[in-house]
Scaffold this active site. Structure first.
Site, PDB file in Angstrom:
ATOM      1  N   GLU A 160      -1.630  -5.382  -4.012  1.00 14.09           N
ATOM      2  CA  GLU A 160      -0.706  -4.597  -3.188  1.00 14.09           C
ATOM      3  C   GLU A 160       0.403  -5.483  -2.627  1.00 14.09           C
ATOM      4  O   GLU A 160       1.579  -5.073  -2.577  1.00 14.09           O
ATOM      5  CB  GLU A 160      -1.467  -3.914  -2.057  1.00 14.09           C
ATOM      6  CG  GLU A 160      -2.380  -2.797  -2.534  1.00 14.09           C
ATOM      7  CD  GLU A 160      -3.154  -2.138  -1.427  1.00 14.09           C
ATOM      8  OE1 GLU A 160      -3.573  -0.977  -1.601  1.00 14.09           O
ATOM      9  OE2 GLU A 160      -3.372  -2.780  -0.367  1.00 14.09           O
TER      10      GLU A 160
ATOM     11  N   ASP B  22      -6.212  -6.489  -2.392  1.00 17.24           N
ATOM     12  CA  ASP B  22      -5.193  -6.733  -1.355  1.00 17.24           C
ATOM     13  C   ASP B  22      -4.027  -7.536  -1.926  1.00 17.24           C
ATOM     14  O   ASP B  22      -2.856  -7.261  -1.630  1.00 17.24           O
ATOM     15  CB  ASP B  22      -5.807  -7.491  -0.175  1.00 17.24           C
ATOM     16  CG  ASP B  22      -6.819  -6.662   0.599  1.00 17.24           C
ATOM     17  OD1 ASP B  22      -6.846  -5.426   0.406  1.00 17.24           O
ATOM     18  OD2 ASP B  22      -7.579  -7.249   1.391  1.00 17.24           O
TER      19      ASP B  22
ATOM     20  N   ASP C 220       0.837  -1.198   0.000  1.00 16.66           N
ATOM     21  CA  ASP C 220       0.000   0.000   0.000  1.00 16.66           C
ATOM     22  C   ASP C 220       0.874   1.251   0.000  1.00 16.66           C
ATOM     23  O   ASP C 220       0.618   2.209  -0.749  1.00 16.66           O
ATOM     24  CB  ASP C 220      -0.919  -0.022   1.225  1.00 16.66           C
ATOM     25  CG  ASP C 220      -1.797   1.207   1.323  1.00 16.66           C
ATOM     26  OD1 ASP C 220      -2.717   1.350   0.504  1.00 16.66           O
ATOM     27  OD2 ASP C 220      -1.561   2.037   2.212  1.00 16.66           O
TER      28      ASP C 220
END
Length: 232
Positions: free
Chosen positions: A124, A121, A52
């Site tokens: 990332e 997710d 992230d």
């Protein structure tokens, strides 16, 4: 690793044009916590956390170079639009990331390979693994190749969000203002998922999911925009 596991990973490496030296990093990036609960090992949550930050940094660098005259607020809006769950989920789907994931049996049966939040997710985490394995250059190249095409969209460039667009459409077509309602919040504190419904009057216009309430509202607004545009 057997041949059935290796084939999707090799395909993913081909799509990002990078072959990992440390394959354990790639395995970790693609391992969901439900798999670890059943089989042990490391899940991808730590890499997701780092990825992230890596993505924010590389996109900030890209936007500064692409739009040297833009102000901080404009750049922040564009970056937020690029890293929301919808955009990341679409990019992960383009990379066919779902086929490479290691999931627990329950998540597999529940359609985890197609879940937008799970794919976002994993993307990332993959970016973090790429950075840790090869450094900044391959990570920057992948981010530029995947995100630069999105910058050609007028909506992305202006930072105009879906809620603003919906408000204008609803006022013009229905003479009403949208109303957002939190339907549910699920998951542990570190991996929360919010579901928001959106109404015009008493009519349910759409539903959205996100890691924050704001993100879920944007997702719901996109769904409602599609409905209203069909009424034009």
């Amino acid at each position: 690793m057997n041949e059935m596991q290796e084939k999707p990973l090799a395909g993913l490496e081909a799509r990002i044009k990078y072959r990992f030296v440390n394959r354990e990093l790639l395995d970790e990036a693609l391992t969901h916590r439900t798999y670890v609960n059943e089989a042990g090992g490391k899940d991808n949550q730590r890499l997701e956390f780092f990825g992230d930050a890596v993505l924010d940094f590389l996109l900030s660098d890209l936007l500064l170079r692409r739009f040297p005259e833009s102000r901080e607020g404009e750049l922040t809006k564009i970056r937020a639009a690029l890293v929301d769950e919808v955009s990341l989920g679409r990019i992960a789907a383009e990379l066919e990331l779902g086929a490479s994931l290691r999931l627990g049996r329950g998540e597999e049966k529940g359609g985890g390979r197609q879940k937008r939040s799970l794919l976002a997710d994993a993307f990332e985490a993959l970016l973090a693994a790429l950075y840790l394995d090869g450094g900044i250059d391959p990570a920057r190249r992948v981010v530029h190749e995947l995100f630069e095409p999105l910058l050609d969209s007028p909506q992305r460039l202006s930072g105009r969000d879906a809620k603003t667009e919906l408000q204008e459409l609803a006022r013009t077509l229905r003479r009403e203002m949208p109303r957002y309602q939190l339907k549910e919040a699920t998951g542990p504190d570190h991996d929360r998922r919010f579901t928001v419904e959106i109404y015009l009057g008493e009519e349910l216009m759409g539903e959205g999911v996100g890691r924050t309430k704001k993100e879920a509202e944007q997702d719901a607004a996109r769904a409602a925009n599609l409905v209203l545009k069909g009424e034009r």
